[in-house]
Write an enzyme that holds these catalytic residues in place. Structure first.
Site, PDB file in Angstrom:
ATOM      1  N   ARG A   1      -0.600  -7.393  -2.451  1.00 54.58           N
ATOM      2  CA  ARG A   1       0.201  -6.851  -3.538  1.00 54.58           C
ATOM      3  C   ARG A   1       1.349  -7.522  -3.679  1.00 54.58           C
ATOM      4  NH1 ARG A   1       1.701  -0.942  -5.773  1.00 54.58           N
ATOM      5  NH2 ARG A   1      -0.389  -1.094  -6.399  1.00 54.58           N
TER       6      ARG A   1
ATOM      7  N   HIS B   1      -4.182  -5.986 -12.155  1.00 54.85           N
ATOM      8  CA  HIS B   1      -4.289  -4.777 -11.094  1.00 54.85           C
ATOM      9  C   HIS B   1      -5.974  -4.361 -11.242  1.00 54.85           C
ATOM     10  CE1 HIS B   1      -3.534  -1.860  -8.455  1.00 54.85           C
ATOM     11  NE2 HIS B   1      -2.809  -1.076  -9.201  1.00 54.85           N
TER      12      HIS B   1
ATOM     13  N   GLN C   1      -7.313  -1.264  -9.963  1.00 48.81           N
ATOM     14  CA  GLN C   1      -7.225  -0.033 -10.764  1.00 48.81           C
ATOM     15  C   GLN C   1      -7.975   0.239 -11.741  1.00 48.81           C
ATOM     16  OE1 GLN C   1      -4.201   2.253 -10.401  1.00 48.81           O
ATOM     17  NE2 GLN C   1      -5.425   3.313 -11.963  1.00 48.81           N
TER      18      GLN C   1
ATOM     19  N   ASP D   1       0.847   2.987 -19.220  1.00 43.86           N
ATOM     20  CA  ASP D   1       1.622   2.678 -18.057  1.00 43.86           C
ATOM     21  C   ASP D   1       3.250   2.804 -18.278  1.00 43.86           C
ATOM     22  OD1 ASP D   1       2.035   1.641 -15.540  1.00 43.86           O
ATOM     23  OD2 ASP D   1       1.292  -0.287 -16.108  1.00 43.86           O
TER      24      ASP D   1
ATOM     25  N   CYS E   1      -2.033   5.167 -14.665  1.00 41.77           N
ATOM     26  CA  CYS E   1      -2.571   4.783 -13.473  1.00 41.77           C
ATOM     27  C   CYS E   1      -1.649   5.249 -12.428  1.00 41.77           C
ATOM     28  CB  CYS E   1      -2.430   2.972 -13.287  1.00 41.77           C
ATOM     29  SG  CYS E   1      -0.467   2.456 -14.162  1.00 41.77           S
TER      30      CYS E   1
ATOM     31  N   ARG F   1      -9.528   5.599  -6.952  1.00 41.87           N
ATOM     32  CA  ARG F   1      -9.294   4.222  -6.458  1.00 41.87           C
ATOM     33  C   ARG F   1     -10.050   4.032  -4.952  1.00 41.87           C
ATOM     34  NH1 ARG F   1      -4.492   1.915  -7.638  1.00 41.87           N
ATOM     35  NH2 ARG F   1      -5.339   0.496  -6.233  1.00 41.87           N
TER      36      ARG F   1
HETATM   37  N1  NVA Z   1       2.320  -1.868 -14.299  1.00 37.99           N
HETATM   38  C1  NVA Z   1       2.916  -1.224 -12.952  1.00 37.99           C
HETATM   39  C2  NVA Z   1       1.660  -0.796 -12.248  1.00 37.99           C
HETATM   40  C3  NVA Z   1       1.933   0.115 -11.102  1.00 37.99           C
HETATM   41  C4  NVA Z   1       0.918   0.434 -10.460  1.00 37.99           C
HETATM   42  C5  NVA Z   1       3.600  -2.138 -12.192  1.00 37.99           C
HETATM   43  O1  NVA Z   1       3.256  -3.324 -12.109  1.00 37.99           O
HETATM   44  O2  NVA Z   1       4.788  -1.636 -11.600  1.00 37.99           O
HETATM   45  N1   CP Z   2      -1.608   2.792  -9.361  1.00 39.90           N
HETATM   46  C1   CP Z   2      -1.213   2.300  -8.316  1.00 39.90           C
HETATM   47  O1   CP Z   2      -1.517   1.138  -8.068  1.00 39.90           O
HETATM   48  O2   CP Z   2      -0.137   2.934  -7.769  1.00 39.90           O
HETATM   49  P1   CP Z   2       0.783   2.529  -6.542  1.00 39.90           P
HETATM   50  O3   CP Z   2       1.671   1.717  -6.888  1.00 39.90           O
HETATM   51  O4   CP Z   2       1.171   3.673  -5.862  1.00 39.90           O
HETATM   52  O5   CP Z   2      -0.355   1.904  -5.399  1.00 39.90           O
END
Ligand code: NVA
Ligand code: CP
Length: 343
Positions: A130, A157, A160, A252, A292, A320
């Site tokens: 990540r 992502h 997701q 989102d 998400c 997930r």
């Molecule tokens: N678009 C959000 C998704 C979090 C799961 C982010 O990147 O923070």
């Molecule tokens: N939706 C998602 O990726 O959640 P987290 O950021 O908690 O992993």
């Protein structure tokens, strides 16, 4: 309620061990990376979801599939769902997960990403990342002999989106032909949803404020894929027009991780894009609401919608784990340890 067409489709479905999509995907994906949904063909996306449904309903059949495998998760950003769904999914198939918190030590800072890859591959079978920069993931993948999975970058992502379309299949029987509308920031989640929808024959409409539309490279790719699969990808700036006839409405956060410094600027720009009851009423009566998570309650979505009867957000969160278990099985060749696939 499942439609008659859905019931017939399920009755005639091949047993999972004879499914050509799954068998082809198992042969092609073993040892591969998954940095983007665009790394997968339509058949491979279908295979992951079919296997995901099977794993969800038959978890005991897969409990030794990844016996003695080691997975490392290296996360530069916070996580609840991704970390726990990968860790639980991996350990319920017999593997061992190791978490490395990179939030205070971005990858590439202490030593080069290539050198990290050349070390880590000596100990583990799989790397889950990540990151902020998407290039961190592709660079790790280019330098690692073990598969690398994108568990969120600033650009995509993919895990997701796989879980989200698995959830849509569960709810509607099939994602093909559905009208899927994303309202909000044209961000990482939006990118992966556009590509996945196009792979599965779903009509995808995206409504963003001007200046926040999805990346042109993703739009072009998604439209190329959509053309092959008989569906379309539309970009609008009016959320009300975008949700007309929608079977699913997705949003989102408008401030993703890494963009916190833009919060004050973005708040008024995204206010007209809030998913509330008035907006949901413009969608089809049986439409579902998706997110998400984590959600900023009463910012991009109201409590009434998030907690309302149309919301399937916690099914998405659950899936997930199941969708990722399917992906892990395919990338790590785990089906060869499952009795059903050896008969
Ligand atoms: N678009 C959000 C998704 C979090 C799961 C982010 O990147 O923070
Ligand atoms: N939706 C998602 O990726 O959640 P987290 O950021 O908690 O992993």
């Amino acid at each position: 309620m499942a439609s008659k067409a859905t019931i017939e489709r399920r009755e005639t479905a091949l047993p999972v061990q004879n499914d050509p999509d799954i068998l082809n995907a198992a042969a092609r994906l073993a040892g591969e990376d998954m940095c983007s949904i665009a790394d997968l063909s339509s058949g491979e996306v279908r295979a992951i979801l079919k296997l995901g449904h099977h794993v969800k309903h038959n978890p005991r059949e897969y409990r030794n599939a990844l016996d003695a495998k080691q997975m490392v998760l290296m996360f530069e950003k916070a996580s609840l769902r991704t970390r726990l769904s990968f860790e639980t999914g991996f350990s319920t198939m017999g593997g061992n997960a190791i978490f490395v918190d990179q939030t205070n030590s971005p990858l590439g800072e202490r030593e080069s990403i290539a050198d990290v890859a050349r070390n880590v591959e000596r100990w583990v079978d799989l790397i889950v990342l990540r990151t902020y920069a998407h290039d961190t993931i592709t660079e790790m993948a280019a330098n690692s002999r073990v598969p690398v999975i994108n568990a969120l970058s600033d650009f995509e992502h993919p895990c997701q989106a796989l879980a989200d379309f698995m959830t849509l299949e569960e709810h509607f029987g099939s994602a093909s032909g559905l009208n899927f509308t994303y309202v909000g920031d044209g961000n990482n989640v939006c990118h992966s949803l556009m590509l996945t929808g196009a792979q599965l024959g779903t009509n995808v409409t995206v409504a963003t404020p001007r200046g926040y539309s999805p990346d042109i490279e993703i739009v072009t790719k998604a439209r190329e894929i959509a053309e092959l699969n008989g569906c379309e990808v539309r970009l609008l700036q009016d959320p009300h027009a975008a949700v007309e006839n929608a079977d699913a409405v997705y949003t989102d956060v408008c401030v993703s991780m890494g963009y916190e410094h833009e919060s004050t600027k973005r708040a008024p720009i995204f206010r007209p894009f809030q998913v509330n009851e008035t907006l949901m009423q413009k969608a089809r009566p049986n439409a579902v609401f998706m997110h998400c998570l984590p959600a900023r309650r009463n910012a991009e979505v109201t409590d009434a919608v998030l907690d309302g009867p149309q919301s399937i957000v916690f099914d998405q969160a659950e899936n997930r784990m199941h969708a990722q278990k399917a992906l892990l099985l395919l990338l790590l060749g785990g089906l060869s340890n499952v009795e059903k696939f050896n008969t």
